[in-house]
Motif scaffolding. Structure first.
Motif, PDB file in Angstrom:
ATOM      1  N   ASP A 122       0.638  -1.257   0.088  1.00 33.96           N
ATOM      2  CA  ASP A 122       0.078  -0.100  -0.213  1.00 33.96           C
ATOM      3  C   ASP A 122       0.953   1.152   0.027  1.00 33.96           C
ATOM      4  OD1 ASP A 122       0.796  -0.332   2.604  1.00 33.96           O
ATOM      5  OD2 ASP A 122      -0.988  -0.229   3.449  1.00 33.96           O
ATOM      6  N   TRP A 123       1.967   1.334  -0.791  1.00 40.55           N
ATOM      7  CA  TRP A 123       2.807   2.415  -0.859  1.00 40.55           C
ATOM      8  C   TRP A 123       1.729   3.482  -1.363  1.00 40.55           C
ATOM      9  CZ3 TRP A 123       7.509   4.259  -0.745  1.00 40.55           C
ATOM     10  CH2 TRP A 123       7.768   5.359  -1.398  1.00 40.55           C
ATOM     11  N   PRO A 124       2.171   4.729  -0.891  1.00 37.16           N
ATOM     12  CA  PRO A 124       3.198   5.228   0.092  1.00 37.16           C
ATOM     13  C   PRO A 124       2.938   5.126   1.637  1.00 37.16           C
ATOM     14  CG  PRO A 124       1.989   7.120  -0.806  1.00 37.16           C
ATOM     15  CD  PRO A 124       1.272   5.992  -1.385  1.00 37.16           C
ATOM     16  N   GLN A 125       2.017   4.165   2.022  1.00 30.07           N
ATOM     17  CA  GLN A 125       1.704   4.332   3.286  1.00 30.07           C
ATOM     18  C   GLN A 125       2.872   3.414   4.225  1.00 30.07           C
ATOM     19  OE1 GLN A 125      -0.893   5.549   5.271  1.00 30.07           O
ATOM     20  NE2 GLN A 125      -2.018   6.561   3.420  1.00 30.07           N
ATOM     21  N   LYS A 126       3.683   4.275   4.790  1.00 36.73           N
ATOM     22  CA  LYS A 126       4.924   3.515   5.339  1.00 36.73           C
ATOM     23  C   LYS A 126       4.817   3.296   6.750  1.00 36.73           C
ATOM     24  CE  LYS A 126       7.201   7.774   6.823  1.00 36.73           C
ATOM     25  NZ  LYS A 126       5.996   8.656   6.734  1.00 36.73           N
ATOM     26  N   SER A 127       3.909   3.629   7.405  1.00 35.45           N
ATOM     27  CA  SER A 127       3.667   3.690   8.909  1.00 35.45           C
ATOM     28  C   SER A 127       2.049   3.920   9.206  1.00 35.45           C
ATOM     29  CB  SER A 127       4.064   4.822   9.645  1.00 35.45           C
ATOM     30  OG  SER A 127       3.637   6.094   9.063  1.00 35.45           O
ATOM     31  N   GLY A 128       1.727   3.529  10.471  1.00 39.18           N
ATOM     32  CA  GLY A 128       0.203   3.362  10.782  1.00 39.18           C
ATOM     33  C   GLY A 128       0.156   2.756  12.233  1.00 39.18           C
ATOM     34  N   TRP A 129      -0.942   2.672  12.741  1.00 36.60           N
ATOM     35  CA  TRP A 129      -1.676   1.930  13.646  1.00 36.60           C
ATOM     36  C   TRP A 129      -1.685   2.767  14.860  1.00 36.60           C
ATOM     37  CZ3 TRP A 129      -3.850  -1.241  10.543  1.00 36.60           C
ATOM     38  CH2 TRP A 129      -3.169  -1.660   9.624  1.00 36.60           C
ATOM     39  N   GLY A 130      -0.838   3.744  15.195  1.00 40.18           N
ATOM     40  CA  GLY A 130      -0.990   4.657  16.128  1.00 40.18           C
ATOM     41  C   GLY A 130      -2.271   5.365  16.564  1.00 40.18           C
ATOM     42  N   ASP A 131      -2.568   5.113  18.062  1.00 44.50           N
ATOM     43  CA  ASP A 131      -4.034   5.462  18.515  1.00 44.50           C
ATOM     44  C   ASP A 131      -3.746   6.881  18.973  1.00 44.50           C
ATOM     45  OD1 ASP A 131      -5.349   3.320  17.869  1.00 44.50           O
ATOM     46  OD2 ASP A 131      -4.753   2.300  19.692  1.00 44.50           O
ATOM     47  N   LEU A 132      -2.714   7.202  19.840  1.00 45.19           N
ATOM     48  CA  LEU A 132      -2.601   8.257  20.617  1.00 45.19           C
ATOM     49  C   LEU A 132      -1.745   9.458  19.884  1.00 45.19           C
ATOM     50  CD1 LEU A 132      -2.040   6.605  23.804  1.00 45.19           C
ATOM     51  CD2 LEU A 132      -4.289   7.379  22.836  1.00 45.19           C
ATOM     52  N   LEU A 133      -0.415   8.972  19.419  1.00 45.31           N
ATOM     53  CA  LEU A 133       0.573   9.931  18.519  1.00 45.31           C
ATOM     54  C   LEU A 133       0.907   9.426  17.351  1.00 45.31           C
ATOM     55  CD1 LEU A 133       2.787  10.482  21.663  1.00 45.31           C
ATOM     56  CD2 LEU A 133       0.983  11.706  21.224  1.00 45.31           C
ATOM     57  N   ASP A 134       1.193  10.428  16.604  1.00 43.99           N
ATOM     58  CA  ASP A 134       1.825   9.992  15.021  1.00 43.99           C
ATOM     59  C   ASP A 134       3.076   9.771  15.112  1.00 43.99           C
ATOM     60  OD1 ASP A 134       2.793  12.446  14.845  1.00 43.99           O
ATOM     61  OD2 ASP A 134       1.011  13.383  13.556  1.00 43.99           O
ATOM     62  N   LEU A 135       3.542   9.674  13.875  1.00 42.08           N
ATOM     63  CA  LEU A 135       5.175   9.345  13.652  1.00 42.08           C
ATOM     64  C   LEU A 135       6.092  10.295  14.196  1.00 42.08           C
ATOM     65  CD1 LEU A 135       6.396   6.808  12.592  1.00 42.08           C
ATOM     66  CD2 LEU A 135       6.766   8.099  10.717  1.00 42.08           C
ATOM     67  N   ALA A 136       5.508  11.905  14.207  1.00 44.94           N
ATOM     68  CA  ALA A 136       6.385  12.964  14.570  1.00 44.94           C
ATOM     69  C   ALA A 136       6.024  13.255  16.273  1.00 44.94           C
ATOM     70  CB  ALA A 136       5.790  14.177  13.927  1.00 44.94           C
ATOM     71  N   GLY A 137       5.045  12.373  16.722  1.00 45.89           N
ATOM     72  CA  GLY A 137       4.787  12.628  18.029  1.00 45.89           C
ATOM     73  C   GLY A 137       3.805  13.751  18.359  1.00 45.89           C
ATOM     74  N   PHE A 138       2.924  13.976  17.260  1.00 46.15           N
ATOM     75  CA  PHE A 138       1.792  14.862  17.475  1.00 46.15           C
ATOM     76  C   PHE A 138       0.492  14.100  17.999  1.00 46.15           C
ATOM     77  CE2 PHE A 138       4.095  17.469  13.931  1.00 46.15           C
ATOM     78  CZ  PHE A 138       4.462  18.511  14.823  1.00 46.15           C
TER      79      PHE A 138
END
Length: 854
Positions: free
Chosen positions: A600-616
């Motif tokens: 599923d390019w370009p989806q490189k990450s996922g599954w976070g419930d509380l914070l995103d990859l940048a910590g937002f």
């Protein structure tokens, strides 16, 4: 600064050993206080070069004059470009083969002292040499390892060369992003021939009252000298202010070339207890002296706390019933990859604690020592997990069982039979003194790799299609325990029996620590309960099978059952509320992580419930804060109904309870910008029982908690520009949340979490951008490119916007915002001075922040 020769001679005759370069020193001796250097920071001044193939060079050390200079920890994969030609399982980043070398002078007198090199983690398949002589190897990328350098060090002033060959050519060997290289800290450890070995203490607190705590400490002493040695072994316990609160001294003798364990019992009066609200830490300072001369000194940080687990009443920390509000996370942290500075983890953990999280599951492998140090300091419980695979491999692309034989996906299964006990042992010896560690998990969803486990349940019908989950996700148990056991016994087994392997691994754990329970994450718990796998550990942790809990409690009342992994819904938390023995959830996941994506390019990450990859923060952060934190809270999320997962009902404004466990609320929009008249689902989360929604001051009605089966108050309304307000409260304590329709961005807010850095080349500052409109409201629907210029003694670690489909390389100074925001991280150097960071955006005024490095 004294010369190395002076240090070698001076250590023989004096209580004082001076610092060489930045060190982690172990102090506190008799007054006046002295400093004793045992561990030297060995992260600086390495050479690095990527290799063209996996062949280990014939001549080691290699010529490295033109190699890159790097400072550890270092992850070379995160430096690369994302590309769809790579595997989504590991975030579309490559692996490869790299070689590290470090040149250094011999730091000891080899006749009187020993020297060791300690690696906290190298990913992976690492081989180590000193001066061309093989030290050993360590295939597992998550376990610490050390080697004795003493006999291989050069004599005199000749420089030594330490070489580390890292083969991560099998880059999709895990189901998530792993990183590549020496991605954790490295220390050089120097000791006397008579010394406490690395990880040589084991401290427990078996008896605790308000008046007195008994502290048991086991101390290994090793004598590598040619003579028998008589010595004094002393332990002092210091509180957080440095005051001595207990001591014990004994005289002992140890024969040449032997090792022995000494046991000491100390008592701390009126102890301060370690818990999640007050993580009080003590230090046990253990010294070895001969004729009044300090020979060795070892510091063991610890906390005084008790753990109790009861099948009927749950978990008790220091005698207090404690619900474990846990999240699973992976070990990467966005733009820094797997080489995560302590300050990056601290920002993320602070945000998790702020919404009520009190526990982390280290999915699915041991983390760094530095991470556990932070959890000790911050009061976060840790379920320390060892393995994702045991006897059989998983499919790195889609979990379950192994269905590929390609080179790049060969993982730890290739090494478990030979290395499993060693990897677990080294990890536990390092980690067992951490008060934050409250459980050992032997493995994650191991049943997927034993096909007969799924067929025994009755969910899977076709043995030729074991990936087809049948009714697994949609229903509870459909067979009785006797029927499942009969099917399990009749099914064909492989070369390994999971119950036998789990019992073996559990025994490895119990040989090293009996103060914490063992657990495993059971993804086919019906079969695990009848087969004996669940009985191989102390606590059966369910994975996504919460529907089975009532069935399991009925048929297996003597088995302690809780939740080790779950989607993170209100129904999950209800299991804890309604069943006293079920004391935990560990949501999947607390923070976005790279990898576990498949085609599923370009989806490189996922599954976070509380914070995103940048910590937002996601809106899910607000939802769980409303559940887990006993303080007034209200917030608003919005979704166009076309993307909400809900169907439009005939009655406008009706709640939508039939889809109440849909996951879209986790990343619902925290804005109020839509097309005029567009139908929007408004979801308000609050810990109050009644909430009212208003648009431009006009009431749209109230909702009650009794109407909200998942604790989300919902309205379906046509979009109207202006101000959307949710309000609640009683007794005059009204609280509100608002979203505003925004115009184009005319400015941006530029903030940092740290205006004063330590000039140690480790400290970090997070720099955040948020676009705003003319009124100053956050603009989350318009994007622009931000450029960061850095002047002064700092290194730009990279930039990110948190978007899961952002595949721009991290290590640049430009980034397009996502939801109107972005992040840059800078790190100090060894130099002092002012750091000037300027943020620029086309058509907007520049903003500047000054940070001091001291």
């Amino acid at each position: 600064m004294k010369s190395n020769k002076f240090l070698k001679n001076h250590r023989k005759f004096s209580l004082l050993a001076l610092l060489i370069i930045p060190v982690i020193f172990l102090s506190f001796t008799d007054s006046p206080k002295k400093q004793f250097t045992r561990e030297i920071d060995f992260n600086f001044d390495w050479k690095f070069e990527l290799q063209k193939d996996t062949v280990i060079p014939a001549i080691i050390p290699m010529k490295d004059k033109h190699w890159r200079n790097v400072r550890l920890p270092h992850d070379w994969s995160v430096e690369m470009a994302f590309d769809s030609i790579y595997e989504g399982a590991t975030g579309y980043l490559p692996g490869g083969v790299g070689v590290y070398q470090k040149h250094f002078k011999t730091p000891i007198d080899k006749t009187d002292e020993n020297c060791y090199i300690l690696f906290d983690g190298v990913y992976n398949n690492a081989t180590f040499w000193l001066n061309g002589e093989l030290l050993g190897e360590n295939p597992y990328g998550y376990s610490p390892v050390y080697f004795d350098l003493t006999d291989k060090l050069n004599d005199g002033s000749k420089t030594n060369v330490l070489t580390v060959h890292v083969d991560h050519s099998r880059y999709a060997d895990s189901r998530w992003y792993t990183g590549s290289g020496i991605y954790r800290n490295v220390k050089l450890v120097t000791t006397n021939k008579l010394h406490i070995p690395i990880w040589g203490t084991y401290l427990t607190t078996p008896e605790i009252t308000s008046d007195l705590a008994k502290v048991n400490i086991e101390i290994k002493i090793k004598n590598d000298s040619k003579n028998s040695n008589t010595f004094s072994l002393s332990t002092k316990i210091l509180n957080q202010t440095g005051k001595e609160v207990a001591s014990f001294t004994e005289d002992a003798t140890l024969n040449t070339n032997t090792e022995n364990t000494f046991k000491q019992i100390l008592q701390v009066k009126s102890p301060e207890l370690w818990d999640c609200e007050n993580p009080y830490m003590y230090k046990a300072i253990t010294t070895v002296t001969q004729n009044g001369t300090l020979i060795d000194q070892y510091t063991t940080p610890f906390g005084i706390r008790s753990l109790k687990f009861d099948v009927n009443s749950g978990f008790f920390l220091n005698g207090k019933s404690t619900d474990v509000k846990g999240v699973c996370i992976h070990h990467d942290a966005g733009l820094v990859g797997a080489a995560v500075p302590k300050g990056v983890w601290k920002r993320r953990l602070e945000k998790l604690k702020a919404c009520g999280v009190n526990a982390i599951r280290t999915a699915h492998n041991p983390y760094s020592e530095e991470f556990l140090d932070l959890c000790d300091e911050m009061g976060i419980l840790v379920q320390n997990e060892f393995f994702d695979e045991l006897d059989y491999a998983k499919d790195k692309r889609k979990n379950y069982h192994d269905r590929h034989d390609d080179y790049i996906t060969r993982g730890y299964v290739e090494h478990f039979q030979k290395w499993g006990k060693s990897d677990l042992t080294r990890t536990m010896l390092r980690d067992r003194n951490h008060p934050s560690v409250f459980q050992w998990s032997i493995g994650n969803e191991i049943e997927w790799t034993y096909l007969h486990y799924r067929y025994a349940t009755g969910f899977w019908k076709d043995p030729n299609d074991p990936q087809n989950s049948g009714k697994y996700w949609g229903s509870g148990p459909i067979l009785s325990p006797d029927e499942i056991k009969k099917r399990y016994d009749a099914n064909e087994k492989g070369d390994y029996i999971l119950t036998e392997t789990a019992t073996k691994v559990n025994d490895w754990v119990k040989a090293l620590d009996t103060t914490r329970p063992t657990t495993a994450n059971l993804v086919v718990p019906q079969t695990s309960l009848v087969s004996g796998y669940a009985d191989a550990v102390d606590i059966a942790g369910f994975s996504y099978r919460n529907k089975d809990i009532p069935w399991a409690l009925k048929h297996f009342p003597d088995t302690h059952i809780t939740i080790n992994e779950n989607p993170g819904t209100w129904d999950d938390w209800k299991q804890v509320i309604e069943n006293p023995g079920v004391f935990s959830i560990f949501m999947w996941t607390g923070i976005d992580y790279m990898g576990e994506r498949h085609g599923d390019w370009p989806q490189k990450s996922g599954w976070g419930d509380l914070l995103d990859l940048a910590g937002f923060k996601y809106q899910g952060w607000n939802y769980f804060k409303s559940i887990w934190v006993n303080k007034p809270h209200i917030s608003i999320g919005t979704l166009p109904i076309a993307k909400s997962g809900f169907k439009q009902k005939a009655i406008s404004g009706q709640q939508l309870p039939e889809n109440s466990n849909a996951y879209n609320w986790r990343d619902s929009n925290m804005h109020w910008n839509y097309e005029d008249g567009e139908t929007v689902v408004v979801e308000v989360c609050s810990n109050y029982t009644i909430v009212e929604l208003l648009i431009n001051g006009r009431s749209l009605g109230r909702r009650s908690m009794s109407e909200s089966p998942d604790r989300l108050f919902r309205w379906t309304i046509p979009f109207e520009a202006g101000t959307l307000t949710a309000r609640t409260g009683f007794d005059g304590q009204e609280i509100i949340a608002e979203l505003h329709t925004t115009s184009k961005p005319v400015d941006f807010n530029f903030t940092t979490d740290n205006v004063l850095l330590k000039a140690d080349a480790y400290d970090v500052a997070h720099l955040e951008i948020q676009l705003v409109d003319i009124i100053g409201h956050p603009v989350k629907t318009e994007e622009t490119e931000i450029e960061f210029d850095i002047e002064g003694p700092a290194k730009l670690l990279g930039v990110d916007n948190g978007a899961r489909d952002n595949v721009q390389g991290f290590q640049t100074n430009k980034i397009t915002t996502h939801k109107g925001r972005c992040l840059a991280i800078i790190q100090s150097t060894n130099k002092k001075g002012d750091i000037k960071i300027t943020a620029k955006a086309k058509g907007l005024n520049d903003k500047t922040i000054i940070i001091s490095s001291k």
